[in-house]
Design a protein around this motif. Structure first.
Motif, PDB file in Angstrom:
ATOM      1  N   ALA A   1       0.827  -1.206   0.000  1.00  0.00           N
ATOM      2  CA  ALA A   1       0.000   0.000   0.000  1.00  0.00           C
ATOM      3  C   ALA A   1       0.861   1.255   0.000  1.00  0.00           C
ATOM      4  CB  ALA A   1      -0.938  -0.001   1.200  1.00  0.00           C
ATOM      5  N   ALA A   2       1.945   1.237   0.766  1.00  0.00           N
ATOM      6  CA  ALA A   2       2.854   2.389   0.800  1.00  0.00           C
ATOM      7  C   ALA A   2       3.491   2.601  -0.570  1.00  0.00           C
ATOM      8  CB  ALA A   2       3.928   2.186   1.864  1.00  0.00           C
ATOM      9  N   ALA A   3       3.902   1.518  -1.210  1.00  0.00           N
ATOM     10  CA  ALA A   3       4.510   1.626  -2.534  1.00  0.00           C
ATOM     11  C   ALA A   3       3.500   2.151  -3.553  1.00  0.00           C
ATOM     12  CB  ALA A   3       5.050   0.279  -2.978  1.00  0.00           C
ATOM     13  N   ALA A   4       2.266   1.689  -3.466  1.00  0.00           N
ATOM     14  CA  ALA A   4       1.226   2.152  -4.398  1.00  0.00           C
ATOM     15  C   ALA A   4       0.933   3.639  -4.195  1.00  0.00           C
ATOM     16  CB  ALA A   4      -0.045   1.341  -4.221  1.00  0.00           C
ATOM     17  N   ALA A   5       0.883   4.074  -2.945  1.00  0.00           N
ATOM     18  CA  ALA A   5       0.635   5.498  -2.663  1.00  0.00           C
ATOM     19  C   ALA A   5       1.788   6.354  -3.190  1.00  0.00           C
ATOM     20  CB  ALA A   5       0.443   5.722  -1.166  1.00  0.00           C
TER      21      ALA A   5
ATOM     22  N   THR B   1      -4.337  16.162  -3.622  1.00  0.00           N
ATOM     23  CA  THR B   1      -4.241  14.716  -3.819  1.00  0.00           C
ATOM     24  C   THR B   1      -2.852  14.228  -3.448  1.00  0.00           C
ATOM     25  OG1 THR B   1      -5.863  14.852  -5.596  1.00  0.00           O
ATOM     26  CG2 THR B   1      -4.542  12.849  -5.489  1.00  0.00           C
ATOM     27  N   ALA B   2      -1.834  14.964  -3.850  1.00  0.00           N
ATOM     28  CA  ALA B   2      -0.465  14.592  -3.514  1.00  0.00           C
ATOM     29  C   ALA B   2      -0.276  14.588  -1.997  1.00  0.00           C
ATOM     30  CB  ALA B   2       0.526  15.555  -4.166  1.00  0.00           C
ATOM     31  N   TYR B   3      -0.857  15.572  -1.331  1.00  0.00           N
ATOM     32  CA  TYR B   3      -0.763  15.633   0.132  1.00  0.00           C
ATOM     33  C   TYR B   3      -1.446  14.419   0.763  1.00  0.00           C
ATOM     34  CZ  TYR B   3      -1.488  17.010   4.933  1.00  0.00           C
ATOM     35  OH  TYR B   3      -1.512  17.023   6.299  1.00  0.00           O
ATOM     36  N   ALA B   4      -2.651  14.111   0.309  1.00  0.00           N
ATOM     37  CA  ALA B   4      -3.391  12.969   0.854  1.00  0.00           C
ATOM     38  C   ALA B   4      -2.623  11.667   0.629  1.00  0.00           C
ATOM     39  CB  ALA B   4      -4.783  12.890   0.233  1.00  0.00           C
ATOM     40  N   LEU B   5      -2.031  11.527  -0.537  1.00  0.00           N
ATOM     41  CA  LEU B   5      -1.236  10.331  -0.812  1.00  0.00           C
ATOM     42  C   LEU B   5       0.008  10.275   0.066  1.00  0.00           C
ATOM     43  CD1 LEU B   5      -1.583  10.175  -4.672  1.00  0.00           C
ATOM     44  CD2 LEU B   5      -2.459   8.495  -3.042  1.00  0.00           C
ATOM     45  N   GLY B   6       0.585  11.416   0.345  1.00  0.00           N
ATOM     46  CA  GLY B   6       1.733  11.465   1.252  1.00  0.00           C
ATOM     47  C   GLY B   6       1.358  11.044   2.657  1.00  0.00           C
ATOM     48  N   VAL B   7       0.203  11.499   3.126  1.00  0.00           N
ATOM     49  CA  VAL B   7      -0.285  11.100   4.444  1.00  0.00           C
ATOM     50  C   VAL B   7      -0.551   9.600   4.467  1.00  0.00           C
ATOM     51  CG1 VAL B   7      -2.199  11.350   6.081  1.00  0.00           C
ATOM     52  CG2 VAL B   7      -1.200  13.371   5.015  1.00  0.00           C
ATOM     53  N   LEU B   8      -1.175   9.092   3.421  1.00  0.00           N
ATOM     54  CA  LEU B   8      -1.446   7.663   3.327  1.00  0.00           C
ATOM     55  C   LEU B   8      -0.144   6.861   3.317  1.00  0.00           C
ATOM     56  CD1 LEU B   8      -3.393   5.287   2.925  1.00  0.00           C
ATOM     57  CD2 LEU B   8      -3.265   5.730   0.472  1.00  0.00           C
ATOM     58  N   HIS B   9       0.828   7.331   2.550  1.00  0.00           N
ATOM     59  CA  HIS B   9       2.126   6.659   2.485  1.00  0.00           C
ATOM     60  C   HIS B   9       2.768   6.605   3.867  1.00  0.00           C
ATOM     61  CE1 HIS B   9       6.531   6.532   1.842  1.00  0.00           C
ATOM     62  NE2 HIS B   9       6.186   5.573   0.998  1.00  0.00           N
ATOM     63  N   ALA B  10       2.775   7.715   4.573  1.00  0.00           N
ATOM     64  CA  ALA B  10       3.368   7.757   5.914  1.00  0.00           C
ATOM     65  C   ALA B  10       2.637   6.799   6.861  1.00  0.00           C
ATOM     66  CB  ALA B  10       3.332   9.172   6.465  1.00  0.00           C
ATOM     67  N   ASP B  11       1.319   6.779   6.782  1.00  0.00           N
ATOM     68  CA  ASP B  11       0.535   5.887   7.633  1.00  0.00           C
ATOM     69  C   ASP B  11       0.872   4.430   7.350  1.00  0.00           C
ATOM     70  OD1 ASP B  11      -1.579   5.376   9.575  1.00  0.00           O
ATOM     71  OD2 ASP B  11      -2.716   4.613   7.850  1.00  0.00           O
ATOM     72  N   GLN B  12       1.015   4.085   6.096  1.00  0.00           N
ATOM     73  CA  GLN B  12       1.334   2.708   5.739  1.00  0.00           C
ATOM     74  C   GLN B  12       2.757   2.345   6.152  1.00  0.00           C
ATOM     75  OE1 GLN B  12      -0.893   0.396   4.747  1.00  0.00           O
ATOM     76  NE2 GLN B  12      -2.273   2.073   5.187  1.00  0.00           N
ATOM     77  N   ARG B  13       3.671   3.288   6.065  1.00  0.00           N
ATOM     78  CA  ARG B  13       5.043   3.022   6.525  1.00  0.00           C
ATOM     79  C   ARG B  13       5.052   2.770   8.029  1.00  0.00           C
ATOM     80  NH1 ARG B  13       7.896   0.540   3.721  1.00  0.00           N
ATOM     81  NH2 ARG B  13       9.581   1.036   5.113  1.00  0.00           N
ATOM     82  N   HIS B  14       4.210   3.487   8.769  1.00  0.00           N
ATOM     83  CA  HIS B  14       4.095   3.237  10.211  1.00  0.00           C
ATOM     84  C   HIS B  14       3.547   1.833  10.461  1.00  0.00           C
ATOM     85  CE1 HIS B  14       4.728   7.383  11.980  1.00  0.00           C
ATOM     86  NE2 HIS B  14       4.843   7.546  10.677  1.00  0.00           N
TER      87      HIS B  14
END
Length: 59
Positions: free
Chosen positions: A8-12, A25-38
């Motif tokens: 999921a992090a890689a996809a984001a 959208t880029a911001y939301a994807l960045g937040v999603l990426h950070a959440d998935q990395r956690h």
């Protein structure tokens, strides 16, 4: 759990690299990426704890 979060992090991250993406959208994807990395780190920690408990129980 680890693999799902990692994928999921890689996809984001890949989606955030899309040309002409809206800033929101880029911001939301960045937040999603950070959440998935956690989540990846949490899964690694949980695995480490389970591994150590099994090793202690085996002795």
């Amino acid at each position: 759990r680890h693999r799902d979060a990692s994928e999921a992090a890689a996809a984001a991250a890949a989606a955030a690299r899309t040309p002409r993406i809206a800033p929101a959208t880029a911001y939301a994807l960045g937040v999603l990426h950070a959440d998935q990395r956690h989540e990846v780190e949490a899964a690694r920690f949980a695995f480490q704890q389970a591994w150590q408990m099994q090793a202690i129980g085996a002795n």
